[in-house]
Write a protein that holds these residues in place. Sequence first.
Motif, mmCIF file in Angstrom:
data_model
loop_
_atom_site.group_PDB
_atom_site.id
_atom_site.type_symbol
_atom_site.label_atom_id
_atom_site.label_comp_id
_atom_site.label_asym_id
_atom_site.label_seq_id
_atom_site.Cartn_x
_atom_site.Cartn_y
_atom_site.Cartn_z
ATOM 1 N N ALA A 8 0.806 -1.216 0.000
ATOM 2 C CA ALA A 8 0.000 0.000 0.000
ATOM 3 C C ALA A 8 0.838 1.264 0.000
ATOM 4 C CB ALA A 8 -0.930 -0.011 1.210
ATOM 5 N N THR A 9 1.997 1.202 -0.644
ATOM 6 C CA THR A 9 2.865 2.373 -0.649
ATOM 7 C C THR A 9 2.211 3.577 -1.299
ATOM 8 O OG1 THR A 9 3.840 1.210 -2.514
ATOM 9 C CG2 THR A 9 5.174 1.404 -0.560
ATOM 10 N N ILE A 146 2.802 -2.467 -14.004
ATOM 11 C CA ILE A 146 1.753 -2.300 -13.009
ATOM 12 C C ILE A 146 2.251 -2.627 -11.604
ATOM 13 C CG2 ILE A 146 0.851 -4.632 -13.372
ATOM 14 C CD1 ILE A 146 -1.361 -1.605 -12.658
ATOM 15 N N PHE A 147 3.177 -3.596 -11.488
ATOM 16 C CA PHE A 147 3.691 -3.955 -10.163
ATOM 17 C C PHE A 147 4.635 -2.880 -9.625
ATOM 18 C CE2 PHE A 147 2.256 -8.064 -11.762
ATOM 19 C CZ PHE A 147 1.540 -8.527 -10.670
ATOM 20 N N GLN A 148 5.334 -2.178 -10.498
ATOM 21 C CA GLN A 148 6.120 -1.032 -10.054
ATOM 22 C C GLN A 148 5.208 0.064 -9.509
ATOM 23 O OE1 GLN A 148 8.530 -0.720 -13.916
ATOM 24 N NE2 GLN A 148 9.799 0.376 -12.445
ATOM 25 N N THR A 152 6.373 -2.327 -6.021
ATOM 26 C CA THR A 152 7.450 -3.307 -6.098
ATOM 27 C C THR A 152 8.710 -2.656 -6.665
ATOM 28 O OG1 THR A 152 5.838 -5.066 -6.475
ATOM 29 C CG2 THR A 152 8.138 -5.547 -7.016
ATOM 30 N N LEU A 153 9.812 -2.782 -5.954
ATOM 31 C CA LEU A 153 11.064 -2.168 -6.384
ATOM 32 C C LEU A 153 11.771 -3.052 -7.407
ATOM 33 C CD1 LEU A 153 12.407 -0.903 -2.929
ATOM 34 C CD2 LEU A 153 11.139 0.377 -4.659
ATOM 35 N N GLU A 354 10.249 -11.630 -13.197
ATOM 36 C CA GLU A 354 10.510 -10.915 -11.941
ATOM 37 C C GLU A 354 9.352 -11.105 -10.969
ATOM 38 O OE1 GLU A 354 11.647 -6.827 -12.511
ATOM 39 O OE2 GLU A 354 12.721 -7.298 -14.353
ATOM 40 N N VAL A 355 8.185 -11.325 -11.481
ATOM 41 C CA VAL A 355 7.020 -11.756 -10.707
ATOM 42 C C VAL A 355 6.445 -12.963 -11.450
ATOM 43 C CG1 VAL A 355 6.521 -9.482 -9.748
ATOM 44 C CG2 VAL A 355 5.508 -10.137 -11.936
#
Length: 715
Positions: A8-9, A146-148, A152-153, A354-355
């Motif tokens: 939730a960043t 989308i994950f960035q 997600t770093l 990566e995912v």
Amino acid sequence: MDDTYSVATNAAEFTDTDGPERLMALKDGDTFVVADGWGDMKGGADGLFDRDTRLLSRFVMTAGQTRPSRLSSGVGSDNVFFTCHTTNRPLPPMGKRSAPAGVIHMERRRFVRARRMFERVRMVNHGTEDLLLPLAFDFAADFADIFQVRGTLREKRGASETPTHDGRRVTFGYLGLDGVRRSGCLAFSEPPARLSGSRAEFMFSLPMGKRCDLYIECGGDACEAPDAIRFRANAVDARLAMRARCRRGTSVRGPRSPRFNQWLDQSRADVALLTSDLPTGPYPYAGVPWFSTPFGRDGIITAWQLLWLDPSLAKGVLTYLAMRQATESSAFQDSAPGKIMHETRGGEMSALGEVPFGLYYGGVDTTCLFVALAGAYARRTGDFETIRSLWPNLIAAVGWMTDYGDVNGDGLIRYQRGADTGLSNQGWKDSEDSIFHADGQFPKGPIALLEVQGYAYSAWQAMADLALTLGDDRAPEWAARAESVRRRVEDLFWMEDEQFYAIALDGDGRQCRAIGSNAGHLLFSGLPSPERAKVVAKRMLGAEFRSGWGIRTLARGQARFNPMSYHNGSVWPHDTAMAVAGMARYGEREAVGLILSEIYSAAAHFHLRLPELFCGFEREPGEPPIAYPVACLPQAWAAGSVFLMLQSTLGVRVDATKGVIEVDDPMLPTGVERLTISNLRVGDAVVDLAFQRLDGHTVVVPRNRIGDVVVRLVR
């Protein structure tokens, strides 16, 4: 819904000014846009996305070097257009003239169609003299996965190209680490006075009482010059496509209940917005912004919620998932032969591994639900041609249940993730803290979830019934498996001292003795004995579960109970709907109507659009439900929940294999005196059902019957 990367960043991006409803979403196919109430995108949890890649990360309009004053904004009830009305603040002097505030009306009108965002900015001078309006757009394209965007770093990423521009168009490029070049284009109908790779500045001359339009387009390919003709043609296209999706299947109307009708219409429009027409048929994507992609579990449950009204969704979901069925084992993908997909993604990070979510199978329940939905679809439609085409996939799915799902050989379906990159919990409550013992400790695997055994029971029953019709001699074997699962669940999960079912068994066979809403899904499957179902329903209708806005995912007073959590005390509309449908299956019709009215009250506070979830705080007089800050809105199975609850309240069951509609002890929702189900198709027959409250009872009258269909009232 959750996954390992769901952090939730970016929560502040939802709530920095107007609360969680502030972000406005539009979608068409694999393209969606999320922006604030002004229509701006500022590089947080917003932007224009296509196939899990953000094309436009920043797009901010200013008038006279400042943001205009907002008058109103919102997405239309049919989910096609976003419109924002603004007016100017005092403009800087232009020569000797300085425009006062509130004399220029600016309307931003936007929609998404054919993988592009279309926008029109209409400026009208309501002042008493001619004016000059300095208008500017700041923009950027970061091509973030989308994950960035979700937080997600990445240690490294590909190379961004320097934007190029030519008069009225800017082109962006990015070469990903996956070797794919992604591009984007932003174009204006008028040439800006100044144009760079990040800013377009205009100076519009607005005669008194006149208007001026600026057209803008952005997409992932080369831009044609925007103009009024392209805008109108694509707008008509978008509206007609949405209208067609909304009108699929049967309609439900309450003629004297305009507010209730608006809820039904908004829910149907939300499902239509999220539904993409794929080559395999319509598929409801899970939710915007984080889950705008096919999810197995979500698609199945949404299709089931609307099955009685629109079976085409179920056919599309079943056909798509059959094509994505696993054929090999992979720890990284959590796959095994016969298993049904959990989710699929199209971005750079998924392509690179990566995912694991490019094609991911880490859902322990999806395969059982796939088989169970096929059985329900066959009963609802009598479409055994589709079932025959899916039969090899259904055989493979039950093969996974016996060969891979039943890891202990005891007939129960269990899970344990194959790799650390996968989901630690693989039921619908898939956050890492959602499954635990009574003392709050996490169980060792492999874990057998309560509701999954109910889905397995339904799957074995479905296979037995389908086999009888298709002439497969394994019907008795599959019926015996269903009965074996039923006995084992009753023996192993029931807690006599609690008069309730444990949420799971751990790897040692110990009960996870938390009291959760999982038992409601077991009622939905029809597995419990009538005696146990009655006491479970009674407890779930009590204060420890009921918040006044629905049913909590975890009973109050349990270890890890937190009404602000994702799965441990919040209210999920689809979860509540599954529970009340289960209660209705055992004759608890009045309580179902009560819970439906509570969910309706909650929806009224969310502008008739149910979010993915909301907090499970106790209902207080005069106070609204408390929003969960990063809930998906809209979300498919939240929007579909009203239709499952309504079906349960009305007691409608359709069996096209027998040409029968059963109406079992119907009730109408609180405040609704009449309701009409129109164009209900049963095989080749069509009928309308008119429900009316009369002398304290609900009566149903068949009307406009065409073809051979029997409507049978059961009391």
